[in-house]
Design an enzyme around this catalytic site. Structure first.
Site, PDB file in Angstrom:
ATOM      1  N   ASP A  14       0.838  -1.029  -0.125  1.00  0.00           N
ATOM      2  CA  ASP A  14      -0.185  -0.193  -0.020  1.00  0.00           C
ATOM      3  C   ASP A  14       0.913   1.101   0.238  1.00  0.00           C
ATOM      4  OD1 ASP A  14      -1.951  -1.917   0.309  1.00  0.00           O
ATOM      5  OD2 ASP A  14      -2.786  -1.187   2.055  1.00  0.00           O
ATOM      6  N   LYS A  96      -6.695  -5.115  -2.956  1.00  0.00           N
ATOM      7  CA  LYS A  96      -7.365  -5.624  -1.755  1.00  0.00           C
ATOM      8  C   LYS A  96      -8.235  -4.706  -1.058  1.00  0.00           C
ATOM      9  CE  LYS A  96      -3.987  -4.733   1.627  1.00  0.00           C
ATOM     10  NZ  LYS A  96      -4.720  -3.364   1.949  1.00  0.00           N
ATOM     11  N   CYS A 135      -1.742  -3.230   7.673  1.00  0.00           N
ATOM     12  CA  CYS A 135      -1.738  -3.976   6.334  1.00  0.00           C
ATOM     13  C   CYS A 135      -0.222  -4.794   6.427  1.00  0.00           C
ATOM     14  CB  CYS A 135      -2.011  -3.232   5.201  1.00  0.00           C
ATOM     15  SG  CYS A 135      -3.718  -2.629   5.142  1.00  0.00           S
TER      16      CYS A 135
HETATM   17  C1  VGL Z   1      -4.468   0.360   6.157  1.00  0.00           C
HETATM   18  C2  VGL Z   1      -6.004   1.262   7.555  1.00  0.00           C
HETATM   19  C3  VGL Z   1      -7.056   1.171   6.889  1.00  0.00           C
HETATM   20  C4  VGL Z   1      -2.926   0.048   5.742  1.00  0.00           C
HETATM   21  C5  VGL Z   1      -5.573   0.271   5.205  1.00  0.00           C
HETATM   22  O1  VGL Z   1      -2.752  -0.032   4.382  1.00  0.00           O
HETATM   23  O2  VGL Z   1      -2.257  -0.353   6.771  1.00  0.00           O
HETATM   24  N1  VGL Z   1      -4.916   0.895   7.206  1.00  0.00           N
HETATM   25  N2  VGL Z   1      -6.808   0.589   5.635  1.00  0.00           N
END
Ligand code: VGL
Ligand code: ZN
Length: 189
Positions: A14, A96, A135
């Site tokens: 991410d 995802k 994540c």
């Molecule tokens: C994430 C919170 C909500 C992450 C993704 O990528 O760690 N954290 N969605």
């Protein structure tokens, strides 16, 4: 020193605008990941980047009764990879968090990541990216559960740390799952 071989993959979790300074769910130290990640990508035979890719009706948005502000809505600027990432080095992108009902923190949850890794003969994954306490943690623990060796590169991750201590607890949980923690400088060809 850890040597990278044909059975090793780099997973970049991410690395998206919304998780970086200026984004809607910014990780304060987020930009620190790019220098080590960009260096590492050239060393690995297989590089996977994941992207949080949410529908508007995702249950984890505050607007829908969940914990998070809007972030990484599919097809928006905030969901794009940071311009700081050397994206041309990515071999595969895994979306995802597309299911509106589940958190989608793990890159293995409802994706074909495990299958893709096996198709490429991968036995060990090196995990980098954002965020350590969500994540990165979920992806690392699921990698172990799926039978992969896992290494977390601690200078190539950064935490939200909403509750002080979250970051350290996440590191402990990843270690307890059998993942090794090391610095990117300890990785070489
Ligand atoms: C994430 C919170 C909500 C992450 C993704 O990528 O760690 N954290 N969605
Ligand atoms: Zn999310």
């Amino acid at each position: 020193m850890h040597r990278i071989g044909p059975h090793d993959a780099l997973i970049v979790v991410d690395p998206q605008n919304d998780f970086l300074p200026g984004g809607t769910l910014a990780v304060a130290e987020g930009n620190r990941i790019f220098e080590p990640i960009n260096r590492l990508m050239a060393l690995f035979p297989y590089v996977v980047a994941t992207r949080d890719w949410h529908p508007r009706d995702h249950a984890y948005f505050q607007a829908n009764g969940g914990p998070w502000p809007w972030h990484c809505l599919a097809r928006t600027h905030g969901a794009q990879f940071s311009p700081l990432l050397h994206s041309e080095q990515i071999d595969d992108v895994i979306s995802k968090g597309t299911d509106p009902k589940t958190d989608g923190y793990s890159a293995f949850a409802a994706t074909d990541l495990a299958e893709k890794l096996r198709q490429h003969g991968i036995r060990r994954v090196f995990v980098t990216g954002l965020a350590t306490d969500y994540c990165v943690k979920a992806t690392t623990i699921d990698a172990r559960d799926a039978g992969f060796d896992a290494v977390v590169l601690t200078d190539a991750i950064a935490a939200i740390d909403a509750t002080p201590g979250d970051e350290l607890r996440a590191l402990d949980e990843m270690r307890a799952s059998g993942a090794q923690l090391m610095k990117s400088a300890d990785v070489a060809l």
